[in-house]
Design a protein around this motif. Structure first.
Motif, PDB file in Angstrom:
ATOM      1  N   CYS A   1     -17.149   5.396   1.415  1.00  0.00           N
ATOM      2  CA  CYS A   1     -16.375   6.511   1.967  1.00  0.00           C
ATOM      3  C   CYS A   1     -15.884   7.499   0.918  1.00  0.00           C
ATOM      4  O   CYS A   1     -15.379   8.563   1.249  1.00  0.00           O
ATOM      5  CB  CYS A   1     -15.179   5.977   2.755  1.00  0.00           C
ATOM      6  SG  CYS A   1     -13.935   5.141   1.744  1.00  0.00           S
ATOM      7  N   GLY A   2     -15.989   7.150  -0.370  1.00  0.00           N
ATOM      8  CA  GLY A   2     -15.567   8.061  -1.426  1.00  0.00           C
ATOM      9  C   GLY A   2     -14.093   8.004  -1.775  1.00  0.00           C
ATOM     10  O   GLY A   2     -13.623   8.756  -2.619  1.00  0.00           O
ATOM     11  N   SER A   3     -13.339   7.113  -1.162  1.00  0.00           N
ATOM     12  CA  SER A   3     -11.913   7.009  -1.445  1.00  0.00           C
ATOM     13  C   SER A   3     -11.675   6.578  -2.887  1.00  0.00           C
ATOM     14  O   SER A   3     -12.347   5.692  -3.401  1.00  0.00           O
ATOM     15  CB  SER A   3     -11.267   5.995  -0.499  1.00  0.00           C
ATOM     16  OG  SER A   3      -9.917   5.765  -0.867  1.00  0.00           O
ATOM     17  N   ALA A   4     -10.676   7.191  -3.531  1.00  0.00           N
ATOM     18  CA  ALA A   4     -10.323   6.829  -4.908  1.00  0.00           C
ATOM     19  C   ALA A   4      -9.160   5.840  -4.931  1.00  0.00           C
ATOM     20  O   ALA A   4      -8.722   5.439  -6.008  1.00  0.00           O
ATOM     21  CB  ALA A   4      -9.972   8.076  -5.705  1.00  0.00           C
ATOM     22  N   LYS A   5      -8.681   5.423  -3.771  1.00  0.00           N
ATOM     23  CA  LYS A   5      -7.604   4.428  -3.701  1.00  0.00           C
ATOM     24  C   LYS A   5      -8.272   3.056  -3.637  1.00  0.00           C
ATOM     25  O   LYS A   5      -8.547   2.527  -2.567  1.00  0.00           O
ATOM     26  CB  LYS A   5      -6.720   4.677  -2.484  1.00  0.00           C
ATOM     27  CG  LYS A   5      -5.941   5.972  -2.596  1.00  0.00           C
ATOM     28  CD  LYS A   5      -5.050   6.193  -1.401  1.00  0.00           C
ATOM     29  CE  LYS A   5      -4.309   7.510  -1.547  1.00  0.00           C
ATOM     30  NZ  LYS A   5      -3.502   7.794  -0.357  1.00  0.00           N
ATOM     31  N   VAL A   6      -8.530   2.511  -4.832  1.00  0.00           N
ATOM     32  CA  VAL A   6      -9.311   1.280  -4.979  1.00  0.00           C
ATOM     33  C   VAL A   6      -8.471   0.232  -5.694  1.00  0.00           C
ATOM     34  O   VAL A   6      -7.750   0.541  -6.642  1.00  0.00           O
ATOM     35  CB  VAL A   6     -10.602   1.573  -5.787  1.00  0.00           C
ATOM     36  CG1 VAL A   6     -11.362   0.302  -6.088  1.00  0.00           C
ATOM     37  CG2 VAL A   6     -11.480   2.557  -5.038  1.00  0.00           C
ATOM     38  N   ASP A   7      -8.560  -1.022  -5.234  1.00  0.00           N
ATOM     39  CA  ASP A   7      -7.877  -2.143  -5.869  1.00  0.00           C
ATOM     40  C   ASP A   7      -8.865  -3.280  -6.074  1.00  0.00           C
ATOM     41  O   ASP A   7      -9.896  -3.356  -5.410  1.00  0.00           O
ATOM     42  CB  ASP A   7      -6.734  -2.659  -4.975  1.00  0.00           C
ATOM     43  CG  ASP A   7      -5.588  -1.668  -4.868  1.00  0.00           C
ATOM     44  OD1 ASP A   7      -5.104  -1.223  -5.919  1.00  0.00           O
ATOM     45  OD2 ASP A   7      -5.186  -1.360  -3.737  1.00  0.00           O
ATOM     46  N   LYS A   8      -8.510  -4.174  -6.996  1.00  0.00           N
ATOM     47  CA  LYS A   8      -9.323  -5.371  -7.208  1.00  0.00           C
ATOM     48  C   LYS A   8      -9.132  -6.305  -6.013  1.00  0.00           C
ATOM     49  O   LYS A   8      -8.034  -6.460  -5.502  1.00  0.00           O
ATOM     50  CB  LYS A   8      -8.885  -6.115  -8.466  1.00  0.00           C
ATOM     51  CG  LYS A   8      -9.146  -5.375  -9.752  1.00  0.00           C
ATOM     52  CD  LYS A   8      -8.651  -6.206 -10.927  1.00  0.00           C
ATOM     53  CE  LYS A   8      -8.515  -5.385 -12.170  1.00  0.00           C
ATOM     54  NZ  LYS A   8      -7.864  -6.125 -13.244  1.00  0.00           N
ATOM     55  N   ALA A   9     -10.226  -6.926  -5.599  1.00  0.00           N
ATOM     56  CA  ALA A   9     -10.175  -7.928  -4.545  1.00  0.00           C
ATOM     57  C   ALA A   9     -10.150  -9.303  -5.194  1.00  0.00           C
ATOM     58  O   ALA A   9     -10.520  -9.461  -6.363  1.00  0.00           O
ATOM     59  CB  ALA A   9     -11.397  -7.796  -3.631  1.00  0.00           C
TER      60      ALA A   9
END
Length: 158
Positions: A38-46
């Motif tokens: 989706c291109g979102s820059a709100k990313v976290d480690k899973a």
């Protein structure tokens, strides 16, 4: 290199490789890590399982990260993103190489000697490129002479 399982704020799971944990932190802070779906820059480690070596020295395989989107769509999005980035990088390398070839003199196998002569003031400085063996290049660097390899692309090797 470190492989992280990641997820975005829209619930997409994916993975990516980073040079180090600090490289990941730096890239996330600068919003360079984005979801390929989706291109979102709100990313976290899973949360992910560690890779543990067995007694025979083989690493146990990691389970594949779960995705909320269809696997084909996630793979296609990731692949097209990588293909676009690769095309952009190749274009920039070609542009750099073409600029050097257009604006510098090709001194061929005399490169190491010409670079030394300019460095030590025996010849006037000018942009040059040419050929040097790995030993010659290392010797130039050891002497404090700045050299860089001319970028080559896979299509150049045909």
């Amino acid at each position: 290199m470190i492989r992280y399982a990641l997820h975005c704020d829209r619930g997409h799971d994916f993975e990516s490789w980073f040079q180090s944990s600090s490289a990941y932190d730096s890239q996330v802070k600068r919003k360079l890590v984005t979801c390929p779906i989706c291109g979102s820059a709100k990313v976290d480690k899973a949360i992910m399982a560690p890779r543990i070596a067995s007694k025979k020295g083989r690493a146990t395989p990691l389970p594949e990260p779960a995705t909320t989107a269809a696997p084909e769509a996630a793979a296609a999005g990731s692949t097209s993103l990588m293909m676009a980035q690769e095309r952009e990088l190749r274009a920039k390398l070609k542009e750099l190489r073409d600029h050097i070839v257009k604006n510098a003199d090709n001194v061929g196998e005399r490169f190491a000697n010409e670079a030394r002569a300019m460095h030590y003031g025996d010849k006037e400085h000018r942009p040059i490129y040419g050929e040097a063996s790995p030993d010659e290049a290392k010797s130039l660097i050891d002497e404090g002479i700045e050299v860089s390899p001319l970028p080559t692309l896979p299509e150049d090797r045909n």
